[in-house]
Design a protein around this motif. Sequence first.
Motif, PDB file in Angstrom:
ATOM      1  N   ILE A 117       0.835  -1.205   0.000  1.00 17.59           N
ATOM      2  CA  ILE A 117       0.000   0.000   0.000  1.00 17.59           C
ATOM      3  C   ILE A 117       0.869   1.254   0.000  1.00 17.59           C
ATOM      4  CG2 ILE A 117      -0.323   0.321   2.492  1.00 17.59           C
ATOM      5  CD1 ILE A 117      -3.295   0.421   0.282  1.00 17.59           C
TER       6      ILE A 117
ATOM      7  N   VAL B 270       0.583   4.359  -2.648  1.00 20.48           N
ATOM      8  CA  VAL B 270       0.061   5.684  -2.285  1.00 20.48           C
ATOM      9  C   VAL B 270       0.966   6.500  -1.374  1.00 20.48           C
ATOM     10  CG1 VAL B 270      -2.313   4.872  -2.532  1.00 20.48           C
ATOM     11  CG2 VAL B 270      -1.224   4.794  -0.283  1.00 20.48           C
TER      12      VAL B 270
ATOM     13  N   ILE C  86       0.280  10.491  -1.131  1.00 23.62           N
ATOM     14  CA  ILE C  86      -0.256  11.126   0.073  1.00 23.62           C
ATOM     15  C   ILE C  86       0.692  12.211   0.557  1.00 23.62           C
ATOM     16  CG2 ILE C  86      -0.767  10.737   2.514  1.00 23.62           C
ATOM     17  CD1 ILE C  86      -1.908   8.022   1.750  1.00 23.62           C
TER      18      ILE C  86
ATOM     19  N   ALA D 190      -5.888   5.861  -0.991  1.00 22.60           N
ATOM     20  CA  ALA D 190      -5.671   4.567  -0.344  1.00 22.60           C
ATOM     21  C   ALA D 190      -6.551   3.488  -0.968  1.00 22.60           C
ATOM     22  CB  ALA D 190      -5.962   4.682   1.152  1.00 22.60           C
TER      23      ALA D 190
ATOM     24  N   LEU E 184      -5.274   0.150  -2.869  1.00 23.06           N
ATOM     25  CA  LEU E 184      -5.646  -1.140  -2.305  1.00 23.06           C
ATOM     26  C   LEU E 184      -6.328  -2.031  -3.335  1.00 23.06           C
ATOM     27  CD1 LEU E 184      -5.820  -2.821   0.336  1.00 23.06           C
ATOM     28  CD2 LEU E 184      -8.054  -1.782   0.707  1.00 23.06           C
TER      29      LEU E 184
ATOM     30  N   THR F  58      -2.738   4.249   7.074  1.00 23.08           N
ATOM     31  CA  THR F  58      -3.090   3.644   5.788  1.00 23.08           C
ATOM     32  C   THR F  58      -2.349   2.326   5.589  1.00 23.08           C
ATOM     33  OG1 THR F  58      -3.459   5.835   4.826  1.00 23.08           O
ATOM     34  CG2 THR F  58      -3.101   4.010   3.291  1.00 23.08           C
TER      35      THR F  58
ATOM     36  N   GLY G 153      -3.746  -1.632   5.173  1.00 21.02           N
ATOM     37  CA  GLY G 153      -3.362  -2.553   4.109  1.00 21.02           C
ATOM     38  C   GLY G 153      -2.861  -3.880   4.651  1.00 21.02           C
TER      39      GLY G 153
ATOM     40  N   THR H 239     -11.382   6.967   6.863  1.00 19.84           N
ATOM     41  CA  THR H 239     -10.333   6.299   6.086  1.00 19.84           C
ATOM     42  C   THR H 239     -10.147   4.853   6.523  1.00 19.84           C
ATOM     43  OG1 THR H 239      -9.190   8.410   5.793  1.00 19.84           O
ATOM     44  CG2 THR H 239      -7.906   6.418   5.401  1.00 19.84           C
TER      45      THR H 239
ATOM     46  N   ILE I  68     -10.957   1.575   4.092  1.00 11.58           N
ATOM     47  CA  ILE I  68      -9.871   0.679   3.698  1.00 11.58           C
ATOM     48  C   ILE I  68     -10.146  -0.747   4.163  1.00 11.58           C
ATOM     49  CG2 ILE I  68      -7.433   0.141   4.087  1.00 11.58           C
ATOM     50  CD1 ILE I  68      -6.927   3.149   4.261  1.00 11.58           C
TER      51      ILE I  68
END
Length: 511
Positions: free
Chosen positions: A90, A94, A98, A196, A200, A379, A383, A428, A432
Amino acid sequence: MGTVNVSLLTTDPCSQAFSAEGPTIGFPHMQDIAVLINTAVAVLAAVLLIVRFRVNPVIALVVSSVYLGLAVGLGVEKTVKTITAGFGDIMVDVGLLIAFGVLMGSILNQSGAIRRLVEHLLNTFGPKRLPYTMGLAIGTVLQSIFLDVLLVISAPLARKLAPKIGKLGTARMATAMAIALECGIVFTVPGVASLALAGLLNVPLGKMMLFGLLLVIPTIIIAIAIMTFLFRRGFWNEAKDEDHTFVAEEDREGEEEEYDGGAGRPVAAGTAARGPGTNGTAAQVTGSVAVAEREPKQFPLIVLFAPLLTSLLLIGAGAILQILKIDLPWLQLLGEPVIALLIGLIGTCLVTRSAIGQKRVEEAIAVGFKESGQILILTGVGGSLAATVAAAGLGHILGGFFSASTVAPLLVVWAIAAVLHIAVGSVTLSAITAAGLLAPIAPVIGLDPVLLALSAGAGSLFMVHVTSNTFWLLQSLLGQSVRGALKSVTVGVSVASVVAILLILPMSLLF
């Protein structure tokens, strides 16, 4: 864009037991039931640790991932490798995106560009359309900014502009801000959750941006219109739902500061620091806003936002080339999201350095690094849990349940994200986790992963309430009582969540 390679994580014997003959339809085997139960226990344990025992979400998610891996028979070595691989995958997708997005937002904040944009919208569209115009601006073009930062920047302006709307001004502005802030981060690139989710589920970022814009604009407009209708029918009681005592004192202190020669609102920083559920980051950034209002030069807004807009245009162009299968290597390079956002970040640094000076740009970058760190770690461990769930074989089990329909998985992922958000309070995190649980079924049933991403984002908006620091920031900074915030924030964003999934379902029949 990179991939979260869940297929590599499902090569263990436990997973092969589910994939040898494809997804099975009908009553699940005992081994399947064990996987379902252990997955549910792992997710509920994470929720309980976070909500009941106040364990940091990062620790709770890793602990749950370890339990799930061991419980389904992956073994110690495979469990650890799966967790670290999920985190790493992940981050490959990203991590830089990010970081670049947050840094750009922090610099634009320091330059005063955000404040000036909102004021320009008011002058252009007038007070009656202000909730819609401000909502669309926050939900689309301003999504390079970290949520709490954007909220604290725009809340004082929204509070001052609310009386210009007339009756129900506070209710309408609070609802518009809540809906736009939350929808933006899950649907609009470069919103943190949208990045994210795209990483993913291996959704090309340009495609996520195009589909997200198609969804977020009507969702914001319809949800604000519905809430305005409810407010005008008596859903809002100014006497009970508004509480301006605290913010009125804050406004007076800010005016005294200006009279004494200060330019800005240092009191707002204190407000953010004292608000329930907030953290020092928001307060620190608000202090930066106070400095940002002392602009040495007034560059045109289009110049300040030009680098960010350029990066988004490049990403969009890259996506169009990919769809049309046109081979232009130089534009494909510039349209790669990492390169496009890097160009935007460099351009933003150069433009704002001329406007506010190198020292303040460096200060903004330092603040941006502090903000991006916590987002990246959260994040990444999201993941990790998703990768462990995939390795456990849950995707093959659920693939059998949903193989007859492409609508049912979208409703399921929406419901899972909604339940997680009610418990945990993180948009978030819930998006996710829900997307990761059902990610492996997308290729099995031929479902476009972008629809799964949007559905997870929509579900994660449901019931923003007292477990969310966004709830408390909106309550304290916009002159609402807790009862008022439950209406404008909790009900308002929940309406947007339902509107979004109702718009996504027809999309699933067309694409």
